[in-house]
Design a protein around this motif. Sequence first.
Motif, PDB file in Angstrom:
ATOM      1  N   LEU A   7      18.516  12.190   5.601  1.00 39.41           N
ATOM      2  CA  LEU A   7      19.047  13.433   6.158  1.00 39.41           C
ATOM      3  C   LEU A   7      20.568  13.409   6.219  1.00 39.41           C
ATOM      4  O   LEU A   7      21.229  14.397   5.863  1.00 39.41           O
ATOM      5  CB  LEU A   7      18.457  13.661   7.552  1.00 39.41           C
ATOM      6  N   SER A   8      21.159  12.311   6.626  1.00 37.33           N
ATOM      7  CA  SER A   8      22.621  12.243   6.679  1.00 37.33           C
ATOM      8  C   SER A   8      23.207  12.235   5.263  1.00 37.33           C
ATOM      9  O   SER A   8      24.280  12.802   5.039  1.00 37.33           O
ATOM     10  CB  SER A   8      23.073  11.018   7.465  1.00 37.33           C
ATOM     11  N   MET A   9      22.506  11.627   4.303  1.00 37.68           N
ATOM     12  CA  MET A   9      22.965  11.672   2.906  1.00 37.68           C
ATOM     13  C   MET A   9      22.904  13.099   2.372  1.00 37.68           C
ATOM     14  O   MET A   9      23.798  13.554   1.662  1.00 37.68           O
ATOM     15  CB  MET A   9      22.104  10.744   2.054  1.00 37.68           C
ATOM     16  N   LEU A  10      21.857  13.829   2.727  1.00 37.82           N
ATOM     17  CA  LEU A  10      21.716  15.218   2.301  1.00 37.82           C
ATOM     18  C   LEU A  10      22.830  16.082   2.897  1.00 37.82           C
ATOM     19  O   LEU A  10      23.419  16.920   2.198  1.00 37.82           O
ATOM     20  CB  LEU A  10      20.338  15.744   2.720  1.00 37.82           C
ATOM     21  N   ILE A  11      23.134  15.887   4.157  1.00 37.44           N
ATOM     22  CA  ILE A  11      24.222  16.640   4.802  1.00 37.44           C
ATOM     23  C   ILE A  11      25.565  16.288   4.163  1.00 37.44           C
ATOM     24  O   ILE A  11      26.412  17.159   3.935  1.00 37.44           O
ATOM     25  CB  ILE A  11      24.222  16.369   6.317  1.00 37.44           C
ATOM     26  N   TYR A  12      25.764  15.026   3.846  1.00 38.03           N
ATOM     27  CA  TYR A  12      27.007  14.578   3.203  1.00 38.03           C
ATOM     28  C   TYR A  12      27.178  15.240   1.837  1.00 38.03           C
ATOM     29  O   TYR A  12      28.250  15.771   1.526  1.00 38.03           O
ATOM     30  CB  TYR A  12      26.971  13.047   3.067  1.00 38.03           C
TER      31      TYR A  12
END
Length: 72
Positions: A7-12
């Motif tokens: 999820l944090s990779m997707l937001i990044y």
Amino acid sequence: MPQNNFLSMLIYIFGIALTVALFATVIAFGATIFVLSFTYVFIPLLIIAFVRWVWYKIKNKHESITYYDDRN
């Protein structure tokens, strides 16, 4: 780079994509404003200046200067 979380990779990646898209939009908008202002402001001004320059050249070519000599 964020942690190894999906999820944090997707937001990044989404944030980077938005930043690049915003940057490209600003560049495209600036180029469009420049082209429009050049087309509708500077080119007519150049045409008007050229026409005035030609008109002054033709006008001054047909005029003659009369000198009055009062010394006689």
